[in-house]
Design a protein around this motif. Structure first.
Motif, PDB file in Angstrom:
ATOM      1  N   GLY A 489     -14.327  13.590  11.032  1.00 16.69           N
ATOM      2  CA  GLY A 489     -14.076  12.753  12.202  1.00 16.69           C
ATOM      3  C   GLY A 489     -13.246  11.525  11.927  1.00 16.69           C
ATOM      4  O   GLY A 489     -13.255  10.579  12.719  1.00 16.69           O
ATOM      5  N   ARG A 490     -12.517  11.519  10.803  1.00 14.99           N
ATOM      6  CA  ARG A 490     -11.685  10.369  10.462  1.00 14.99           C
ATOM      7  C   ARG A 490     -10.315  10.852  10.002  1.00 14.99           C
ATOM      8  O   ARG A 490     -10.141  12.023   9.668  1.00 14.99           O
ATOM      9  CB  ARG A 490     -12.331   9.532   9.343  1.00 14.99           C
ATOM     10  N   GLN A 491      -9.345   9.948   9.972  1.00 15.03           N
ATOM     11  CA  GLN A 491      -8.051  10.307   9.416  1.00 15.03           C
ATOM     12  C   GLN A 491      -8.226  10.659   7.942  1.00 15.03           C
ATOM     13  O   GLN A 491      -9.034  10.062   7.230  1.00 15.03           O
ATOM     14  CB  GLN A 491      -7.065   9.152   9.577  1.00 15.03           C
ATOM     15  N   ASP A 492      -7.468  11.665   7.475  1.00 13.46           N
ATOM     16  CA  ASP A 492      -7.610  12.102   6.095  1.00 13.46           C
ATOM     17  C   ASP A 492      -6.381  11.696   5.280  1.00 13.46           C
ATOM     18  O   ASP A 492      -5.505  10.975   5.750  1.00 13.46           O
ATOM     19  CB  ASP A 492      -7.855  13.613   6.032  1.00 13.46           C
ATOM     20  N   TRP A 493      -6.307  12.185   4.037  1.00 14.13           N
ATOM     21  CA  TRP A 493      -5.218  11.772   3.147  1.00 14.13           C
ATOM     22  C   TRP A 493      -3.871  12.282   3.635  1.00 14.13           C
ATOM     23  O   TRP A 493      -2.832  11.667   3.346  1.00 14.13           O
ATOM     24  CB  TRP A 493      -5.491  12.226   1.721  1.00 14.13           C
ATOM     25  N   HIS A 494      -3.859  13.373   4.400  1.00  9.04           N
ATOM     26  CA  HIS A 494      -2.601  13.855   4.961  1.00  9.04           C
ATOM     27  C   HIS A 494      -2.044  12.835   5.955  1.00  9.04           C
ATOM     28  O   HIS A 494      -0.839  12.563   5.979  1.00  9.04           O
ATOM     29  CB  HIS A 494      -2.812  15.198   5.654  1.00  9.04           C
ATOM     30  N   ASN A 495      -2.949  12.281   6.794  1.00  6.03           N
ATOM     31  CA  ASN A 495      -2.524  11.218   7.707  1.00  6.03           C
ATOM     32  C   ASN A 495      -2.022  10.008   6.934  1.00  6.03           C
ATOM     33  O   ASN A 495      -0.991   9.399   7.284  1.00  6.03           O
ATOM     34  CB  ASN A 495      -3.687  10.790   8.610  1.00  6.03           C
ATOM     35  N   ASP A 496      -2.745   9.637   5.863  1.00  4.77           N
ATOM     36  CA  ASP A 496      -2.332   8.485   5.054  1.00  4.77           C
ATOM     37  C   ASP A 496      -0.972   8.722   4.410  1.00  4.77           C
ATOM     38  O   ASP A 496      -0.140   7.808   4.336  1.00  4.77           O
ATOM     39  CB  ASP A 496      -3.378   8.209   3.963  1.00  4.77           C
ATOM     40  N   LEU A 497      -0.746   9.955   3.941  1.00  9.18           N
ATOM     41  CA  LEU A 497       0.533  10.267   3.309  1.00  9.18           C
ATOM     42  C   LEU A 497       1.684  10.166   4.306  1.00  9.18           C
ATOM     43  O   LEU A 497       2.747   9.612   3.982  1.00  9.18           O
ATOM     44  CB  LEU A 497       0.481  11.673   2.693  1.00  9.18           C
ATOM     45  N   SER A 498       1.486  10.695   5.510  1.00 13.09           N
ATOM     46  CA  SER A 498       2.541  10.593   6.528  1.00 13.09           C
ATOM     47  C   SER A 498       2.868   9.140   6.828  1.00 13.09           C
ATOM     48  O   SER A 498       4.040   8.761   6.942  1.00 13.09           O
ATOM     49  CB  SER A 498       2.089  11.303   7.814  1.00 13.09           C
ATOM     50  N   LYS A 499       1.830   8.306   6.927  1.00 11.28           N
ATOM     51  CA  LYS A 499       2.056   6.878   7.184  1.00 11.28           C
ATOM     52  C   LYS A 499       2.776   6.238   5.999  1.00 11.28           C
ATOM     53  O   LYS A 499       3.671   5.390   6.180  1.00 11.28           O
ATOM     54  CB  LYS A 499       0.709   6.192   7.420  1.00 11.28           C
ATOM     55  N   LEU A 500       2.419   6.642   4.780  1.00 15.10           N
ATOM     56  CA  LEU A 500       3.076   6.083   3.599  1.00 15.10           C
ATOM     57  C   LEU A 500       4.567   6.416   3.595  1.00 15.10           C
ATOM     58  O   LEU A 500       5.401   5.548   3.303  1.00 15.10           O
ATOM     59  CB  LEU A 500       2.409   6.625   2.333  1.00 15.10           C
ATOM     60  N   TRP A 501       4.916   7.681   3.901  1.00 12.70           N
ATOM     61  CA  TRP A 501       6.337   8.050   3.953  1.00 12.70           C
ATOM     62  C   TRP A 501       7.093   7.176   4.949  1.00 12.70           C
ATOM     63  O   TRP A 501       8.215   6.729   4.680  1.00 12.70           O
ATOM     64  CB  TRP A 501       6.484   9.522   4.354  1.00 12.70           C
ATOM     65  N   LEU A 502       6.476   6.939   6.104  1.00 12.14           N
ATOM     66  CA  LEU A 502       7.120   6.105   7.126  1.00 12.14           C
ATOM     67  C   LEU A 502       7.281   4.672   6.627  1.00 12.14           C
ATOM     68  O   LEU A 502       8.324   4.032   6.830  1.00 12.14           O
ATOM     69  CB  LEU A 502       6.304   6.141   8.414  1.00 12.14           C
ATOM     70  N   ASP A 503       6.233   4.148   5.969  1.00 19.34           N
ATOM     71  CA  ASP A 503       6.298   2.771   5.468  1.00 19.34           C
ATOM     72  C   ASP A 503       7.357   2.626   4.376  1.00 19.34           C
ATOM     73  O   ASP A 503       8.076   1.622   4.327  1.00 19.34           O
ATOM     74  CB  ASP A 503       4.930   2.348   4.923  1.00 19.34           C
ATOM     75  N   ILE A 504       7.451   3.633   3.488  1.00 20.31           N
ATOM     76  CA  ILE A 504       8.474   3.584   2.434  1.00 20.31           C
ATOM     77  C   ILE A 504       9.869   3.573   3.052  1.00 20.31           C
ATOM     78  O   ILE A 504      10.743   2.784   2.667  1.00 20.31           O
ATOM     79  CB  ILE A 504       8.316   4.774   1.469  1.00 20.31           C
ATOM     80  N   GLY A 505      10.086   4.462   4.027  1.00 21.03           N
ATOM     81  CA  GLY A 505      11.389   4.497   4.691  1.00 21.03           C
ATOM     82  C   GLY A 505      11.727   3.180   5.353  1.00 21.03           C
ATOM     83  O   GLY A 505      12.871   2.702   5.279  1.00 21.03           O
ATOM     84  N   GLU A 506      10.724   2.566   5.985  1.00 21.71           N
ATOM     85  CA  GLU A 506      10.962   1.282   6.654  1.00 21.71           C
ATOM     86  C   GLU A 506      11.299   0.185   5.645  1.00 21.71           C
ATOM     87  O   GLU A 506      12.191  -0.646   5.869  1.00 21.71           O
ATOM     88  CB  GLU A 506       9.720   0.914   7.468  1.00 21.71           C
ATOM     89  N   GLN A 507      10.588   0.176   4.505  1.00 21.54           N
ATOM     90  CA  GLN A 507      10.868  -0.823   3.465  1.00 21.54           C
ATOM     91  C   GLN A 507      12.287  -0.672   2.923  1.00 21.54           C
ATOM     92  O   GLN A 507      13.009  -1.658   2.747  1.00 21.54           O
ATOM     93  CB  GLN A 507       9.863  -0.662   2.322  1.00 21.54           C
ATOM     94  N   LEU A 508      12.687   0.572   2.660  1.00 24.46           N
ATOM     95  CA  LEU A 508      14.021   0.796   2.100  1.00 24.46           C
ATOM     96  C   LEU A 508      15.116   0.458   3.104  1.00 24.46           C
ATOM     97  O   LEU A 508      16.146  -0.132   2.749  1.00 24.46           O
ATOM     98  CB  LEU A 508      14.153   2.250   1.640  1.00 24.46           C
ATOM     99  N   GLU A 509      14.892   0.822   4.368  1.00 24.05           N
ATOM    100  CA  GLU A 509      15.894   0.508   5.389  1.00 24.05           C
ATOM    101  C   GLU A 509      16.006  -0.995   5.615  1.00 24.05           C
ATOM    102  O   GLU A 509      17.096  -1.513   5.881  1.00 24.05           O
ATOM    103  CB  GLU A 509      15.531   1.197   6.708  1.00 24.05           C
ATOM    104  N   GLY A 510      14.877  -1.688   5.499  1.00 24.07           N
ATOM    105  CA  GLY A 510      14.878  -3.122   5.774  1.00 24.07           C
ATOM    106  C   GLY A 510      15.275  -3.986   4.592  1.00 24.07           C
ATOM    107  O   GLY A 510      15.414  -5.215   4.732  1.00 24.07           O
ATOM    108  N   ALA A 511      15.458  -3.359   3.420  1.00 25.86           N
ATOM    109  CA  ALA A 511      15.844  -4.127   2.229  1.00 25.86           C
ATOM    110  C   ALA A 511      17.239  -4.720   2.402  1.00 25.86           C
ATOM    111  O   ALA A 511      18.106  -4.147   3.070  1.00 25.86           O
ATOM    112  CB  ALA A 511      15.789  -3.245   0.991  1.00 25.86           C
ATOM    113  N   ALA A 512      17.461  -5.868   1.759  1.00 25.35           N
ATOM    114  CA  ALA A 512      18.723  -6.596   1.939  1.00 25.35           C
ATOM    115  C   ALA A 512      19.925  -5.843   1.382  1.00 25.35           C
ATOM    116  O   ALA A 512      21.026  -5.884   1.946  1.00 25.35           O
ATOM    117  CB  ALA A 512      18.621  -7.978   1.283  1.00 25.35           C
TER     118      ALA A 512
END
Length: 533
Positions: A489-512
């Motif tokens: 009944g909770r988000q699992d590691w697959h959900n966490d991994l998808s969020k991590l991929w999105l966060d990594i992409g956002e960090q790289l795109e936002g880098a100077a």
């Protein structure tokens, strides 16, 4: 003689309903549903049952929704040979729903195996096929409401209208205890209880004076404002008009059975009354198309059935049977409405539409059903700014709205009233089919009504109740847990991994600059090289 109840699904989650009753040598199931939501939970669909299918004598089925019925073909495939008792409406719906589910298993596994081959991973076998689903339909035996059946000596059952979907039932079970007392053990399985106001069904009904009540708690913590069909249409009209403003496109992720039919009936009524624009409406779900035909066949037994029949015969709805027809919708210029499954956005054609429209600001997505934890629907509902669909990152610029007026489930106060009307419940109330918030909410409401809090249980997956014990309590099975309680009944590691991929992409795109991006990548590599705790 011992009598036990094992909770093999819908424990701290809203899917996978399955309850095993053992009374002496008799073993039978109430429901045999499929798990939906996070991948860790869905993996249980592929695993062995926690019982031997060939040892089950019969099945009692509350209703047709796949989270209650979806593993029946697997049960039959693996050795079950007994009858499955269900109402006529449930059997008619499952005649199209189970083969459709088998088709989904085959299609999704075919796509997965293509990706696995590219990655050098082993092939996966479908849970069951269309042929398996069609074979399982031969096991069904129809029953009427409010009529006792005697599946085996010492056990009888009676089906009551649950007001949830076509054919839905709460199931009363009486079991001879084998004790000197002539009194039978009386249980009631709620199934899914419908709300007070529905387009097609009367209010739910069932018996009182029980030993045990096994009750759903989906919306146990939620309270809705009083609502009539007219009120509901007012709210829908406002949402539709806002969505279609300025050449907008409106997408409804819907459950193919009942929610789709209610929504279409309301949409078509609003168009006929000229309260919303007459734009193309696409019903993009082969299952929903076939289910709608079943509803038309049963229209004489539905409340407002004549109105529904007239609305559907007006031919304003365009149906898309094939994948090619579905994909052609993307070429439509101007405002239009798409109604597509699945309701939680986790499978079916809705994912194709979301992939193609979420990034467009003129799109509105309206959720009209429960979104389980870990599903794409819940993630969108929670305000995600980007999601991953079929391995691709999609920005969310569309308006995400929730219209909680089409739920097939009673809210907390209605559930509490329904439980109170079943009283007295002398030995225990077992809360199932709910996530943490719903379970806690309904527990509190029932305690406020005077039920003994120590006799209200919310079991974990695979826990067992001795129904003849002087002080009933849930206990663990001797076998290892299929899933730890903190995972269900909770988000699992697959959900966490998808969020991590999105966060990594956002960090790289936002880098100077590239140098800053290399710093981010070095930090990630160092983290990967660290030994886990």
């Amino acid at each position: 003689m011992s009598i036990t109840l094992s909770v093999h699904g819908a424990a701290h989650t809203v899917t996978g309903s399955c309850y095993l009753l053992q009374a002496g040598k008799t073993r039978f199931l109430v429901d045999c549903g499929m798990f939906q939501g996070p991948k860790t939970l869905k993996a249980l669909n592929y695993a062995d049952f926690p019982f031997e299918p060939g040892e089950i004598d019969f099945v009692l089925l509350t209703h047709a929704h796949i989270d209650h019925s979806g593993l029946i073909p697997k049960l039959v495939k693996h050795g079950f040979e007994g009858p499955i008792y269900a109402t006529h409406g449930t059997i008619d719906l499952l005649s199209c729903m189970l083969p459709d589910s088998g088709h989904i298993q085959e299609f999704e596994v075919e796509q997965l195996n293509r990706r696995n081959a590219q990655r050098g991973r082993p092939e996966v076998t479908p849970i069951y096929t269309v042929a398996d689903a069609e074979a399982s339909l031969r096991a069904f035996s129809p029953v009427a409401y409010d009529t006792w059946i005697d599946p085996v000596e010492g056990v009888r059952a009676r089906f009551w209208n649950a007001g949830h979907i076509l054919g839905s039932a709460s199931i009363e079970v009486e079991i001879d205890t084998g004790l000197k007392s002539p009194r039978k053990l009386r249980l009631l399985f709620s199934g899914d209880i419908g709300p007070d106001v529905k387009s097609f069904h009367p209010a739910p009904d069932s018996p009182e004076n029980l030993d045990y009540l096994i009750c759903e708690a989906t919306y146990g913590s939620r309270e809705r404002a009083p609502m009539t069909v007219s009120d509901r249409r007012d709210l829908l009209a406002a949402e539709v008009n806002a969505a279609l403003n300025k050449n907008g496109v409106l997408i409804f992720p819907t459950f193919a059975v009942e929610r789709t039919q209610e929504l279409l009936a309301d949409l078509l009524a609003l168009v006929e009354q000229k309260r919303v624009r007459d734009v193309p409406i696409f019903l993009d779900s082969p299952l929903a198309i076939r289910a709608t035909e079943v509803f038309l066949d049963h229209a004489d037994n539905l409340e407002n059935g004549d109105e529904f029949r007239r609305a559907m015969r007006a031919q304003r709805v365009r149906t898309t049977e094939t994948v090619a027809e579905s994909m052609m919708i993307e070429r439509i210029d101007g405002s239009h409405i798409v109604v597509a499954a699945s309701g939680m956005c986790d499978a079916g054609r809705i994912r194709h539409h979301l992939k193609n429209r979420l990034w467009r600001e003129n799109t509105t997505v309206i959720m009209i059903g429960y979104q389980a934890e870990g599903t794409l629907g819940r993630i969108l509902q929670s305000g995600a700014t980007a999601v991953r669909i079929q391995g691709e990152e999609i920005k969310v610029r569309a308006r995400i709205r929730t219209l909680d007026v089409y739920s097939g489930h009673a809210d907390g106060p209605a559930l509490a009233r329904w439980v109170a009307d079943r009283g007295p419940v002398m030995r225990g109330t077992i809360l199932v089919h709910g996530e943490e918030e719903g379970l806690a909410g309904l527990h509190a409401r029932l305690a406020d009504l005077g039920l003994d809090g120590e006799r209200i249980f919310a079991p974990d997956l695979d826990e067992v109740f001795d129904l003849l014990a002087e002080a009933p309590e849930a206990r663990r099975r001797p076998a290892p847990r299929r899933l730890q309680p903190e995972i269900v009944g909770r988000q699992d590691w697959h959900n966490d991994l998808s969020k991590l991929w999105l966060d990594i992409g956002e960090q790289l795109e936002g880098a100077a600059d590239d140098r800053a991006r290399k710093v981010v990548i070095r930090r990630l590599r160092r983290a990967l090289e660290e030994k886990p705790d």
